[in-house]
Design a protein around this motif. Structure first.
Motif, PDB file in Angstrom:
ATOM      1  N   LYS A 229      -0.921   2.581  -5.226  1.00  0.00           N
ATOM      2  CA  LYS A 229      -1.424   3.920  -4.923  1.00  0.00           C
ATOM      3  C   LYS A 229      -2.938   4.011  -5.096  1.00  0.00           C
ATOM      4  O   LYS A 229      -3.573   4.964  -4.623  1.00  0.00           O
ATOM      5  CB  LYS A 229      -0.741   4.960  -5.810  1.00  0.00           C
ATOM      6  CG  LYS A 229       0.750   5.138  -5.547  1.00  0.00           C
ATOM      7  CD  LYS A 229       1.359   6.107  -6.530  1.00  0.00           C
ATOM      8  CE  LYS A 229       2.797   6.467  -6.158  1.00  0.00           C
ATOM      9  NZ  LYS A 229       3.700   5.321  -6.144  1.00  0.00           N
TER      10      LYS A 229
ATOM     11  N   LYS B 147       0.859  -1.185   0.000  1.00  0.00           N
ATOM     12  CA  LYS B 147       0.000   0.000   0.000  1.00  0.00           C
ATOM     13  C   LYS B 147       0.892   1.230   0.000  1.00  0.00           C
ATOM     14  O   LYS B 147       1.701   1.419   0.911  1.00  0.00           O
ATOM     15  CB  LYS B 147      -0.915  -0.004   1.227  1.00  0.00           C
ATOM     16  CG  LYS B 147      -1.896   1.152   1.274  1.00  0.00           C
ATOM     17  CD  LYS B 147      -2.858   1.012   2.455  1.00  0.00           C
ATOM     18  CE  LYS B 147      -3.885   2.149   2.466  1.00  0.00           C
ATOM     19  NZ  LYS B 147      -4.835   2.011   3.612  1.00  0.00           N
ATOM     20  N   TYR B 148       0.778   2.028  -1.034  1.00  0.00           N
ATOM     21  CA  TYR B 148       1.618   3.224  -1.194  1.00  0.00           C
ATOM     22  C   TYR B 148       3.107   2.878  -1.092  1.00  0.00           C
ATOM     23  O   TYR B 148       3.868   3.560  -0.417  1.00  0.00           O
ATOM     24  CB  TYR B 148       1.250   4.295  -0.159  1.00  0.00           C
ATOM     25  CG  TYR B 148      -0.177   4.783  -0.265  1.00  0.00           C
ATOM     26  CD1 TYR B 148      -0.630   5.438  -1.405  1.00  0.00           C
ATOM     27  CD2 TYR B 148      -1.072   4.593   0.778  1.00  0.00           C
ATOM     28  CE1 TYR B 148      -1.948   5.886  -1.513  1.00  0.00           C
ATOM     29  CE2 TYR B 148      -2.389   5.032   0.698  1.00  0.00           C
ATOM     30  CZ  TYR B 148      -2.821   5.680  -0.460  1.00  0.00           C
ATOM     31  OH  TYR B 148      -4.114   6.115  -0.552  1.00  0.00           O
TER      32      TYR B 148
ATOM     33  N   SER C  16      -4.788  -1.408  -2.241  1.00  0.00           N
ATOM     34  CA  SER C  16      -3.781  -2.225  -1.563  1.00  0.00           C
ATOM     35  C   SER C  16      -3.712  -3.588  -2.238  1.00  0.00           C
ATOM     36  O   SER C  16      -4.710  -4.102  -2.745  1.00  0.00           O
ATOM     37  CB  SER C  16      -4.110  -2.365  -0.077  1.00  0.00           C
ATOM     38  OG  SER C  16      -5.338  -3.026   0.112  1.00  0.00           O
TER      39      SER C  16
ATOM     40  N   SER D 145       4.335  -0.439  -7.595  1.00  0.00           N
ATOM     41  CA  SER D 145       4.210   0.827  -6.878  1.00  0.00           C
ATOM     42  C   SER D 145       2.998   1.610  -7.349  1.00  0.00           C
ATOM     43  O   SER D 145       2.216   2.124  -6.537  1.00  0.00           O
ATOM     44  CB  SER D 145       5.486   1.655  -7.071  1.00  0.00           C
ATOM     45  OG  SER D 145       5.342   2.942  -6.495  1.00  0.00           O
TER      46      SER D 145
END
Length: 281
Positions: A229, A136-137, A232, A225
């Motif tokens: 964003k 996640k992020y 998740s 990546s």
């Protein structure tokens, strides 16, 4: 490691392929090649086992999809510049994302159904990323930490449904059997660089796709990546990363699948698939 699931649909058991090419049952170590088994500690437990001590799988069982319990099956469209060109579409500025429903997943040697009303069923050999830790992020620099391994995917597509029936691409991507996966999940320690893998696909012995992951527009860490964003990613989620040129849509004139044909496809180091096409019941 090369991790495998074998047995009848819905009753697959976990296994690994040892150095001699023998299937070894992993049921005493993990319940399935899914979820927690794909976490770093799950893979470490499998890696710690001596393959020679594991039960040998006898006979020639059906090989199932190499991942069980898939939550999300996310695909990247137009991720090879030469494939975008053959499709007559512009190279995207950002990854094009769509989803395939997990119920389309089948084993690497299972039949592929030509859907009722199909006019343009097509093939796409693709590199699959299997997530091994929640993402996640995540940054590009840390993205590989969240990858358990890679596999071969045939992103079977019905172009008429996908492009000419309105709405999103999903209609042409999610038909039953449109997601053969495997034969193996190959862990990241065996694939030094996923961006230098040759890949090909044949229909009835004629090679249509003969490409390489070298021509991907967006690479593996960027894709992981980027997707993290927007949603998740959990262990066992699969990302299909796009296809090189040579799909049926790109032939002149276009060529599409009919019942009774054979597809063979492979990516270097990740194994080979083969499917027979059949009319949907």
């Amino acid at each position: 490691m090369k991790l495998v699931r074998y047995g009848e649909p819905g009753r697959e058991r976990p296994a690994l392929l040892d150095a001699a090419g023998v299937l070894r049952d992993l049921s005493g170590i993990v319940p399935d090649i899914a979820g927690a088994a794909l976490l770093p500690e799950g893979l470490a437990a499998i890696r710690a086992a001596d393959p020679a001590s594991l039960p040998k799988v006898e006979g020639s069982p059906r090989i199932g999809a190499c991942i069980g319990g898939v939550g999300k099956f996310i695909c990247v469209g137009l991720n090879y510049s030469d494939h975008a060109a053959e499709s007559g579409m512009a190279i995207p500025d950002e990854p094009v994302l769509f989803m395939k429903p997990p119920n389309c997943i089948v084993g690497p040697y299972d039949n592929v159904e030509i859907p009722r009303g199909s006019q343009k069923t097509d093939w796409e050999v693709e590199l699959g990323i299997v997530i091994g830790k929640t993402a996640k992020y995540v940054s590009v620099e840390n993205a590989y930490d969240h990858v358990a391994g890679y596999c071969v995917i045939n992103d079977v597509s019905e172009r008429h449904f996908q492009l000419e029936r309105g709405g999103q691409w999903d209609k042409g991507k999610g038909c039953d059997t449109f997601g053969p996966i495997g034969p193996w999940l190959v862990t990241t320690d065996e694939i030094t660089d996923p961006h230098v893998l040759d890949m090909w696909l044949e229909v009835d012995g004629k090679r249509y796709q003969n490409g390489s992951t070298r021509t991907m527009i967006f690479n593996v860490p960027f894709i992981v990546s980027y997707i993290s964003k927007f949603m998740s990613l959990q262990p066992g989620d699969i990302i299909s990363t796009g296809t090189p040129p040579g799909v049926g849509l790109g032939q002149k004139p276009p060529v599409y699948l009919t019942a009774g044909q054979t597809m063979r496809l492979s990516i270097a180091g990740l194994g080979e698939q083969q499917q027979t096409t059949v009319a949907a019941a």
